[in-house]
Write an enzyme that holds these catalytic residues in place. Sequence first.
Site, PDB file in Angstrom:
ATOM      1  N   ARG A  15      -9.210  -0.260   3.836  1.00 48.43           N
ATOM      2  CA  ARG A  15      -8.325   0.735   3.215  1.00 48.43           C
ATOM      3  C   ARG A  15      -6.974   0.115   2.894  1.00 48.43           C
ATOM      4  NH1 ARG A  15      -6.954   5.310   6.784  1.00 48.43           N
ATOM      5  NH2 ARG A  15      -5.474   5.413   5.100  1.00 48.43           N
ATOM      6  N   ASP A  24       3.695   0.381  12.072  1.00 50.69           N
ATOM      7  CA  ASP A  24       2.475  -0.167  11.463  1.00 50.69           C
ATOM      8  C   ASP A  24       2.234  -1.627  11.846  1.00 50.69           C
ATOM      9  OD1 ASP A  24       2.097   2.289  10.352  1.00 50.69           O
ATOM     10  OD2 ASP A  24       2.885   1.758   8.383  1.00 50.69           O
ATOM     11  N   ARG A  84      -0.662  15.033  12.820  1.00 49.12           N
ATOM     12  CA  ARG A  84       0.131  14.501  11.707  1.00 49.12           C
ATOM     13  C   ARG A  84       0.562  15.679  10.828  1.00 49.12           C
ATOM     14  NH1 ARG A  84      -2.403   8.994   9.339  1.00 49.12           N
ATOM     15  NH2 ARG A  84      -0.306   8.883   8.486  1.00 49.12           N
ATOM     16  N   PRO A  85       1.611  16.399  11.260  1.00 50.10           N
ATOM     17  CA  PRO A  85       2.010  17.599  10.526  1.00 50.10           C
ATOM     18  C   PRO A  85       2.635  17.254   9.176  1.00 50.10           C
ATOM     19  CG  PRO A  85       3.556  17.144  12.308  1.00 50.10           C
ATOM     20  CD  PRO A  85       2.491  16.108  12.399  1.00 50.10           C
ATOM     21  N   ILE A  86       2.652  18.252   8.274  1.00 53.00           N
ATOM     22  CA  ILE A  86       3.356  18.056   6.999  1.00 53.00           C
ATOM     23  C   ILE A  86       4.377  19.189   6.791  1.00 53.00           C
ATOM     24  CG2 ILE A  86       1.522  16.718   5.873  1.00 53.00           C
ATOM     25  CD1 ILE A  86       0.913  19.340   4.287  1.00 53.00           C
ATOM     26  N   ASP A  87       4.826  19.748   7.917  1.00 54.69           N
ATOM     27  CA  ASP A  87       5.776  20.862   7.823  1.00 54.69           C
ATOM     28  C   ASP A  87       7.053  20.486   7.074  1.00 54.69           C
ATOM     29  OD1 ASP A  87       6.010  19.227  10.281  1.00 54.69           O
ATOM     30  OD2 ASP A  87       7.817  20.412  10.611  1.00 54.69           O
ATOM     31  N   GLN A  88       7.502  19.229   7.211  1.00 54.74           N
ATOM     32  CA  GLN A  88       8.759  18.830   6.547  1.00 54.74           C
ATOM     33  C   GLN A  88       8.575  18.707   5.035  1.00 54.74           C
ATOM     34  OE1 GLN A  88      11.745  18.711   8.329  1.00 54.74           O
ATOM     35  NE2 GLN A  88      10.302  19.585   9.798  1.00 54.74           N
ATOM     36  N   CYS A 131      -5.825   7.860   8.862  1.00 57.29           N
ATOM     37  CA  CYS A 131      -5.999   7.355  10.224  1.00 57.29           C
ATOM     38  C   CYS A 131      -5.642   8.429  11.246  1.00 57.29           C
ATOM     39  CB  CYS A 131      -5.106   6.135  10.449  1.00 57.29           C
ATOM     40  SG  CYS A 131      -5.656   4.688   9.537  1.00 57.29           S
ATOM     41  N   LYS A 183       0.832  -1.211   0.000  1.00 58.39           N
ATOM     42  CA  LYS A 183       0.000   0.000   0.000  1.00 58.39           C
ATOM     43  C   LYS A 183       0.861   1.254   0.000  1.00 58.39           C
ATOM     44  CE  LYS A 183      -1.904   1.607   4.022  1.00 58.39           C
ATOM     45  NZ  LYS A 183      -1.610   3.023   4.293  1.00 58.39           N
ATOM     46  N   ASN A 184       1.847   1.292   0.900  1.00 53.51           N
ATOM     47  CA  ASN A 184       2.574   2.546   1.084  1.00 53.51           C
ATOM     48  C   ASN A 184       3.618   2.807  -0.003  1.00 53.51           C
ATOM     49  OD1 ASN A 184       0.933   3.093   3.203  1.00 53.51           O
ATOM     50  ND2 ASN A 184       2.396   2.494   4.793  1.00 53.51           N
ATOM     51  N   ILE A 196       6.996   6.690  17.091  1.00 51.21           N
ATOM     52  CA  ILE A 196       6.717   7.450  15.860  1.00 51.21           C
ATOM     53  C   ILE A 196       5.499   8.351  16.048  1.00 51.21           C
ATOM     54  CG2 ILE A 196       6.276   7.304  13.371  1.00 51.21           C
ATOM     55  CD1 ILE A 196       8.931   5.956  14.175  1.00 51.21           C
ATOM     56  N   ARG A 219      -4.652   9.905   3.689  1.00 54.89           N
ATOM     57  CA  ARG A 219      -3.434  10.616   4.043  1.00 54.89           C
ATOM     58  C   ARG A 219      -2.535  10.826   2.820  1.00 54.89           C
ATOM     59  NH1 ARG A 219      -2.427  14.003   7.628  1.00 54.89           N
ATOM     60  NH2 ARG A 219      -0.214  14.353   7.801  1.00 54.89           N
TER      61      ARG A 219
HETATM   62  N1  EPU Z   1       6.301  14.320  10.886  1.00 52.30           N
HETATM   63  C1  EPU Z   1       6.487  15.650  11.142  1.00 52.30           C
HETATM   64  N2  EPU Z   1       6.433  16.525  10.088  1.00 52.30           N
HETATM   65  C2  EPU Z   1       6.205  16.118   8.816  1.00 52.30           C
HETATM   66  C3  EPU Z   1       6.017  14.753   8.559  1.00 52.30           C
HETATM   67  C4  EPU Z   1       6.062  13.868   9.619  1.00 52.30           C
HETATM   68  O1  EPU Z   1       6.704  16.055  12.280  1.00 52.30           O
HETATM   69  O2  EPU Z   1       6.176  16.963   7.924  1.00 52.30           O
HETATM   70  C5  EPU Z   1       6.373  13.354  11.990  1.00 52.30           C
HETATM   71  C6  EPU Z   1       5.041  12.625  12.206  1.00 52.30           C
HETATM   72  O3  EPU Z   1       4.189  13.363  13.048  1.00 52.30           O
HETATM   73  C7  EPU Z   1       5.515  11.324  12.819  1.00 52.30           C
HETATM   74  C8  EPU Z   1       6.866  11.064  12.140  1.00 52.30           C
HETATM   75  O4  EPU Z   1       7.283  12.316  11.623  1.00 52.30           O
HETATM   76  O5  EPU Z   1       5.730  11.515  14.182  1.00 52.30           O
HETATM   77  C9  EPU Z   1       6.845  10.055  10.992  1.00 52.30           C
HETATM   78  O6  EPU Z   1       5.839  10.422  10.058  1.00 52.30           O
HETATM   79  P1  EPU Z   1       5.913  10.008   8.507  1.00 52.30           P
HETATM   80  O7  EPU Z   1       5.937  11.256   7.717  1.00 52.30           O
HETATM   81  O8  EPU Z   1       7.015   9.029   8.329  1.00 52.30           O
HETATM   82  O9  EPU Z   1       4.520   9.315   8.299  1.00 52.30           O
HETATM   83  P2  EPU Z   1       3.615   9.355   7.014  1.00 52.30           P
HETATM   84  O10 EPU Z   1       4.457   9.473   5.808  1.00 52.30           O
HETATM   85  O11 EPU Z   1       2.496  10.321   7.202  1.00 52.30           O
HETATM   86  C10 EPU Z   1       3.707   6.811   6.517  1.00 52.30           C
HETATM   87  C11 EPU Z   1       2.717   5.699   6.372  1.00 52.30           C
HETATM   88  C12 EPU Z   1       2.156   5.331   7.738  1.00 52.30           C
HETATM   89  C13 EPU Z   1       3.299   4.959   8.673  1.00 52.30           C
HETATM   90  C14 EPU Z   1       4.341   6.080   8.727  1.00 52.30           C
HETATM   91  C15 EPU Z   1       5.577   5.726   9.536  1.00 52.30           C
HETATM   92  C16 EPU Z   1       1.813   6.106   4.196  1.00 52.30           C
HETATM   93  C17 EPU Z   1       0.662   6.523   3.363  1.00 52.30           C
HETATM   94  N3  EPU Z   1       1.641   6.131   5.502  1.00 52.30           N
HETATM   95  O12 EPU Z   1       2.980   7.916   7.057  1.00 52.30           O
HETATM   96  O13 EPU Z   1       1.379   4.155   7.495  1.00 52.30           O
HETATM   97  O14 EPU Z   1       2.799   4.752   9.971  1.00 52.30           O
HETATM   98  O15 EPU Z   1       4.768   6.409   7.387  1.00 52.30           O
HETATM   99  O16 EPU Z   1       6.205   4.592   8.990  1.00 52.30           O
HETATM  100  O17 EPU Z   1       2.852   5.740   3.681  1.00 52.30           O
HETATM  101  C18 EPU Z   1      -0.360   2.637   7.806  1.00 52.30           C
HETATM  102  O18 EPU Z   1      -0.037   2.102   6.739  1.00 52.30           O
HETATM  103  O19 EPU Z   1      -1.169   2.122   8.626  1.00 52.30           O
HETATM  104  C19 EPU Z   1       0.226   3.931   8.153  1.00 52.30           C
HETATM  105  C20 EPU Z   1      -0.307   4.736   9.046  1.00 52.30           C
END
Ligand code: EPU
Length: 428
Positions: A399, A307, A122-126, A117, A22-23, A329, A93
């Site tokens: 999902r 996960d 779940r910020p996207i600042d990065q 979820c 999926k990811n 995480i 997401r």
């Molecule tokens: N974070 C920030 N700023 C950002 C992005 C992330 O502070 O701009 C923090 C998050 O809050 C978190 C950490 O960094 O504490 C890791 O977040 P990451 O960005 O790696 O997560 P993601 O890309 O939103 C993906 C998977 C998730 C999985 C995480 C961690 C997808 C679509 N989702 O999420 O998968 O938990 O990586 O491995 O790829 C799932 O499949 O059930 C799922 C939730």
Amino acid sequence: MSKYRVQGGNRLVGDIYIGGCKNACLPILSAVVLANDVCRISNIPNISDALLSLDILEALGAKIKRINKNTVDIDPRTITSHVVPHDLAQHMRASYYFLGSLLGRFGDARVSMPGGCNFGVRPIDQHLKGFQALGATVPAIIENGMIDASATQLIGNSIYLDVVSVGATINVMLAAVKARGTTIIENAAKEPHVVDVANFLNTMGADVRGAGTDTIKICGVRVLHGVEYSIIPDQIEAGTYMACAVATGGDIILHGVIPKHLESISAKLREMGAQVSEDDDLVHVIMEGPIKACNVKTMPHPGFPTDMQPQVAALLAIAEGTSIITESIWDNRFRYVDELRRMGAQATVDGKVAVFQGVKSLNGCPVKAVDLRAGAAMMIAALAANGQTEIEDIQYIERGYENFLEKLHSVGADICRIDIPTITSMRA
Ligand code: EPU
């Protein structure tokens, strides 16, 4: 509305074929936007998030032709819009990956704040910091739930990610592959799906090196071509069925996997007493005797994946002894513990730490899937429990798990799907 009804206690034995990841699939489908010709993507998992990504591509203007259940041809040449509609983005997401790919293609992207979820902030600042480093204008604060990013010309730059983020690493790759010059991402995520996206981009003609390490170097290219590409198998789907084998004292062979991607999961299950053996593209799990308690700490790859945290918690709830799970995480990924408690688990949660005092057995009762992996954990608990469990809110599970019931049924689970009549249809 539907729910799963599970009669616990069956020992699961047999073979399961693992679907596409999926990811990896979701960013790869977004990345097709960058190609100048048709891409044939195979091993797409049959899950609602993948269907939603295809709907978004269609809404942007792409032509989609289904070749078979898991393969589609996507023609991105007809894409004219750079706006991902709110009604589609809000459910997933990973809709944020269209920010990177549309920015890379048009220099403009408008995407509604992504859903998905709920396990805390779940910020996207990065992601935005990365786009900005490449020369894009991004919103200082997000208004009206929309994110706009634009640039006349993206220019390569060095980006240090403050947190190891799968999403930000991939999104910056998507934006940078066609930028002018070289981009370096430091402190990059190393997950197998990050590598798969890089491999896909390289197959299209990109120049991405170092994916799988914490430094990724991207030399921008002018054109990305149409390609045929098969998505890697889903590490978490495989891990979930491995946990099902352990929960039921079962014997399951998983086919079509990459055992290397499962190392941290296999190691933890061995610690719990399972026999886990590997061959080329299969993993065999046999469980005899009681589950042993152990401690688990989630970490970015190659650490134990967050996960898989709820699924192992379901095992530790019935292990012999006390186990401590540390979630490093996400801020709030223990919401499912209340549901396990309803089944008789003895567990306490304090912030990002949960302590499980293993009980002899769980008892079936109605529970909810509070998110995707939490739903998988409920299934594992239900398969091991005495009596009958009904799992509600299964739309979360669907999902991310393809043909979940069919696969479990094929190894002996006593499980069915019940359609719950809606109030309107009850009145009718
Ligand atoms: N974070 C920030 N700023 C950002 C992005 C992330 O502070 O701009 C923090 C998050 O809050 C978190 C950490 O960094 O504490 C890791 O977040 P990451 O960005 O790696 O997560 P993601 O890309 O939103 C993906 C998977 C998730 C999985 C995480 C961690 C997808 C679509 N989702 O999420 O998968 O938990 O990586 O491995 O790829 C799932 O499949 O059930 C799922 C939730």
